[in-house]
Design a protein around this motif. Sequence first.
Motif, PDB file in Angstrom:
ATOM      1  N   ASP A   1      41.916  41.258  32.843  1.00  0.00           N
ATOM      2  CA  ASP A   1      43.238  41.749  33.223  1.00  0.00           C
ATOM      3  C   ASP A   1      43.366  41.925  34.732  1.00  0.00           C
ATOM      4  O   ASP A   1      42.388  42.232  35.416  1.00  0.00           O
ATOM      5  CB  ASP A   1      43.531  43.107  32.569  1.00  0.00           C
ATOM      6  CG  ASP A   1      43.826  43.004  31.091  1.00  0.00           C
ATOM      7  OD1 ASP A   1      43.985  41.874  30.587  1.00  0.00           O
ATOM      8  OD2 ASP A   1      43.883  44.059  30.432  1.00  0.00           O
ATOM      9  N   TRP A   2      44.592  41.745  35.209  1.00  0.00           N
ATOM     10  CA  TRP A   2      44.965  42.194  36.537  1.00  0.00           C
ATOM     11  C   TRP A   2      45.549  43.601  36.385  1.00  0.00           C
ATOM     12  O   TRP A   2      46.374  43.840  35.487  1.00  0.00           O
ATOM     13  CB  TRP A   2      46.012  41.273  37.160  1.00  0.00           C
ATOM     14  CG  TRP A   2      45.454  39.958  37.629  1.00  0.00           C
ATOM     15  CD1 TRP A   2      45.501  38.762  36.987  1.00  0.00           C
ATOM     16  CD2 TRP A   2      44.773  39.735  38.870  1.00  0.00           C
ATOM     17  NE1 TRP A   2      44.882  37.793  37.738  1.00  0.00           N
ATOM     18  CE2 TRP A   2      44.433  38.353  38.903  1.00  0.00           C
ATOM     19  CE3 TRP A   2      44.406  40.539  39.954  1.00  0.00           C
ATOM     20  CZ2 TRP A   2      43.750  37.783  39.977  1.00  0.00           C
ATOM     21  CZ3 TRP A   2      43.731  39.962  41.020  1.00  0.00           C
ATOM     22  CH2 TRP A   2      43.411  38.603  41.019  1.00  0.00           C
ATOM     23  N   VAL A   3      45.147  44.500  37.248  1.00  0.00           N
ATOM     24  CA  VAL A   3      45.636  45.880  37.193  1.00  0.00           C
ATOM     25  C   VAL A   3      46.424  46.159  38.476  1.00  0.00           C
ATOM     26  O   VAL A   3      45.882  46.081  39.585  1.00  0.00           O
ATOM     27  CB  VAL A   3      44.481  46.877  37.039  1.00  0.00           C
ATOM     28  CG1 VAL A   3      45.034  48.301  36.939  1.00  0.00           C
ATOM     29  CG2 VAL A   3      43.639  46.535  35.817  1.00  0.00           C
ATOM     30  N   ILE A   4      47.701  46.491  38.303  1.00  0.00           N
ATOM     31  CA  ILE A   4      48.626  46.649  39.434  1.00  0.00           C
ATOM     32  C   ILE A   4      48.875  48.124  39.702  1.00  0.00           C
ATOM     33  O   ILE A   4      49.172  48.903  38.783  1.00  0.00           O
ATOM     34  CB  ILE A   4      49.961  45.932  39.140  1.00  0.00           C
ATOM     35  CG1 ILE A   4      49.705  44.442  38.860  1.00  0.00           C
ATOM     36  CG2 ILE A   4      50.926  46.088  40.316  1.00  0.00           C
ATOM     37  CD1 ILE A   4      50.936  43.689  38.388  1.00  0.00           C
TER      38      ILE A   4
ATOM     39  N   LYS B   1      48.812  46.763  45.126  1.00  0.00           N
ATOM     40  CA  LYS B   1      47.634  45.913  44.923  1.00  0.00           C
ATOM     41  C   LYS B   1      47.486  45.509  43.463  1.00  0.00           C
ATOM     42  O   LYS B   1      47.902  46.237  42.558  1.00  0.00           O
ATOM     43  CB  LYS B   1      46.364  46.639  45.385  1.00  0.00           C
ATOM     44  CG  LYS B   1      46.294  46.888  46.880  1.00  0.00           C
ATOM     45  CD  LYS B   1      44.973  47.552  47.260  1.00  0.00           C
ATOM     46  CE  LYS B   1      44.887  47.774  48.765  1.00  0.00           C
ATOM     47  NZ  LYS B   1      43.598  48.420  49.148  1.00  0.00           N
ATOM     48  N   ALA B   2      46.881  44.358  43.279  1.00  0.00           N
ATOM     49  CA  ALA B   2      46.490  43.903  41.940  1.00  0.00           C
ATOM     50  C   ALA B   2      45.008  43.566  41.990  1.00  0.00           C
ATOM     51  O   ALA B   2      44.581  42.722  42.784  1.00  0.00           O
ATOM     52  CB  ALA B   2      47.307  42.686  41.523  1.00  0.00           C
ATOM     53  N   GLU B   3      44.216  44.238  41.149  1.00  0.00           N
ATOM     54  CA  GLU B   3      42.769  44.024  41.123  1.00  0.00           C
ATOM     55  C   GLU B   3      42.372  43.423  39.786  1.00  0.00           C
ATOM     56  O   GLU B   3      42.859  43.854  38.730  1.00  0.00           O
ATOM     57  CB  GLU B   3      42.035  45.349  41.345  1.00  0.00           C
ATOM     58  CG  GLU B   3      42.338  45.996  42.691  1.00  0.00           C
ATOM     59  CD  GLU B   3      41.687  47.367  42.818  1.00  0.00           C
ATOM     60  OE1 GLU B   3      41.640  48.097  41.801  1.00  0.00           O
ATOM     61  OE2 GLU B   3      41.213  47.698  43.924  1.00  0.00           O
ATOM     62  N   LEU B   4      41.461  42.461  39.843  1.00  0.00           N
ATOM     63  CA  LEU B   4      40.996  41.813  38.623  1.00  0.00           C
ATOM     64  C   LEU B   4      39.889  42.659  37.997  1.00  0.00           C
ATOM     65  O   LEU B   4      38.847  42.897  38.593  1.00  0.00           O
ATOM     66  CB  LEU B   4      40.470  40.408  38.945  1.00  0.00           C
ATOM     67  CG  LEU B   4      40.198  39.494  37.756  1.00  0.00           C
ATOM     68  CD1 LEU B   4      41.446  39.296  36.895  1.00  0.00           C
ATOM     69  CD2 LEU B   4      39.666  38.147  38.240  1.00  0.00           C
ATOM     70  N   ARG B   5      40.157  43.126  36.786  1.00  0.00           N
ATOM     71  CA  ARG B   5      39.180  43.909  36.048  1.00  0.00           C
ATOM     72  C   ARG B   5      38.991  43.261  34.679  1.00  0.00           C
ATOM     73  O   ARG B   5      39.863  43.343  33.822  1.00  0.00           O
ATOM     74  CB  ARG B   5      39.639  45.361  35.861  1.00  0.00           C
ATOM     75  CG  ARG B   5      39.868  46.121  37.159  1.00  0.00           C
ATOM     76  CD  ARG B   5      40.306  47.551  36.861  1.00  0.00           C
ATOM     77  NE  ARG B   5      40.819  48.224  38.052  1.00  0.00           N
ATOM     78  CZ  ARG B   5      41.440  49.410  38.009  1.00  0.00           C
ATOM     79  NH1 ARG B   5      41.611  50.033  36.842  1.00  0.00           N
ATOM     80  NH2 ARG B   5      41.898  49.965  39.126  1.00  0.00           N
TER      81      ARG B   5
ATOM     82  N   ASP C   1      48.310  51.678  37.215  1.00  0.00           N
ATOM     83  CA  ASP C   1      47.349  51.010  36.326  1.00  0.00           C
ATOM     84  C   ASP C   1      48.052  50.126  35.295  1.00  0.00           C
ATOM     85  O   ASP C   1      47.821  50.220  34.082  1.00  0.00           O
ATOM     86  CB  ASP C   1      46.468  52.035  35.611  1.00  0.00           C
ATOM     87  CG  ASP C   1      45.403  52.623  36.526  1.00  0.00           C
ATOM     88  OD1 ASP C   1      45.032  51.951  37.513  1.00  0.00           O
ATOM     89  OD2 ASP C   1      44.953  53.747  36.263  1.00  0.00           O
ATOM     90  N   VAL C   2      48.930  49.272  35.793  1.00  0.00           N
ATOM     91  CA  VAL C   2      49.672  48.344  34.932  1.00  0.00           C
ATOM     92  C   VAL C   2      48.793  47.131  34.642  1.00  0.00           C
ATOM     93  O   VAL C   2      48.450  46.371  35.555  1.00  0.00           O
ATOM     94  CB  VAL C   2      50.992  47.912  35.596  1.00  0.00           C
ATOM     95  CG1 VAL C   2      51.699  46.866  34.746  1.00  0.00           C
ATOM     96  CG2 VAL C   2      51.887  49.120  35.830  1.00  0.00           C
TER      97      VAL C   2
ATOM     98  N   GLY D   1      52.706  52.010  32.239  1.00  0.00           N
ATOM     99  CA  GLY D   1      52.461  52.230  33.668  1.00  0.00           C
ATOM    100  C   GLY D   1      53.614  51.817  34.559  1.00  0.00           C
ATOM    101  O   GLY D   1      53.620  52.142  35.747  1.00  0.00           O
ATOM    102  N   VAL D   2      54.613  51.086  34.009  1.00  0.00           N
ATOM    103  CA  VAL D   2      55.808  50.733  34.788  1.00  0.00           C
ATOM    104  C   VAL D   2      56.796  51.884  34.669  1.00  0.00           C
ATOM    105  O   VAL D   2      57.292  52.181  33.581  1.00  0.00           O
ATOM    106  CB  VAL D   2      56.447  49.422  34.286  1.00  0.00           C
ATOM    107  CG1 VAL D   2      57.732  49.140  35.070  1.00  0.00           C
ATOM    108  CG2 VAL D   2      55.473  48.259  34.408  1.00  0.00           C
TER     109      VAL D   2
END
Length: 431
Positions: free
Chosen positions: A158-161, A151-155, A229-230, A204-205
Amino acid sequence: MSWDFETEPEFQKDLDWIDKFVREEVEPLDYVLGHPYDVRDPKRNKLVRPLQAEVRKRKLWACHLGPELGGQGYGQIKLALMNEILGRSRFAPIVFGCQAPDSGNAEILAHYGTPDQKKRFLQPLLDNEIVSAFSMTEPQGGADPKVFKTKAELRGDDWVINGEKWFSSNAHLASFLIVMAVTDPQAKEYERMSMFIVPKETPGVEILRNLGVGTHESEGSHAYIRYSDVHVPKDAMLGPRGGAFVVAQTRLGGGRIHHAMRTIGQVRKAFDMMCERVLSRETQGSRLADKQMVQEKIADSWMEIEQFRLLVLRTAWKIDRYKDYLKVRRDIAAVKALMPKVFHDVASRALFLHGSLGATGEMPFVEQVIQSFHMGLADGPTEVHKITLARQVLRDYKATDGLFPSQHIPKLRAAALKKYADRIELEVANQ
């Protein structure tokens, strides 16, 4: 009406040069160098860079790209004829600037990248100063994006993957990854995911391990990656939100046909070695080539290769004609489904006809057989492409409302008698 199986003379000159160049200068690299994509290896660069320069000089570099990106903008027919030569060597696509997944990733960046991304990633990628990875498949869902969990969430900005990806080829050597992640879990199935460009050094990668396919990858080059948390900026998204499927088609349609083109080169290589072997060895009082069961293997292999090659070339021709991968979807599916079988069958026969030598690492056949299974999985498993093909074909047909089939002979005979009744009666009356 136009129907032609000849190559235009000027391009044939290019193909003749490519054939000689690959055979004499590129194929030997397979036996003295490590990974073709390791741009950090000075030994590799010392041998590969001069060959790339020669290809550029001949204006044959990255021919799949348009002139604005440094290529020739060749259509799929020309690319097919080139790639069936390049397929003979692991290093040939790199030397000619058309290696996967970089070729497809470059097309995505060219279509959807921001000016800054093109400057930072696209141009170095086109110049083979860096390499990339396509991070799509997942350990629990394989190639089925409908069940992806990354998932990628917009925070904020930033997008957090977060999630795990499986078989991200060449990720350990890549400078960046193109990642497919769920951004809208409640949307329609094919509108849930988006594409992101993620520099590999982003915190985070984590590459959990690299997996090898076959016998030649001692350390492995297909990464199992965890994204924890990328954080990437908003403009890291490639294409519209929820548009990952559309973006992916920029690369997958062409990628599948190019895999098939290069596979022809590998299959022909196995076939050439098979023919040489049976002409060179004797057993039970005669050459292998004189034995009928061996002749059957040669005949079957030749027919299968030629049939497959014609299907690939016709598919390439249709792509050039329609300029729309969706219109050629069933042809591409057929090519993709047939490719691993032809590769497997010819390589297996070559292995068998070489006897015990064929089953060792001193010949390439064990590796080719394993790669044939990989070809049946990469870019979607064979069964999925057969389903796609069947559904596309059946769209051209319709069911009959009658109790019996439309071509039921009694029904056709009755209709024919009715159609010609007057003439049949007249003929009888004149006798």
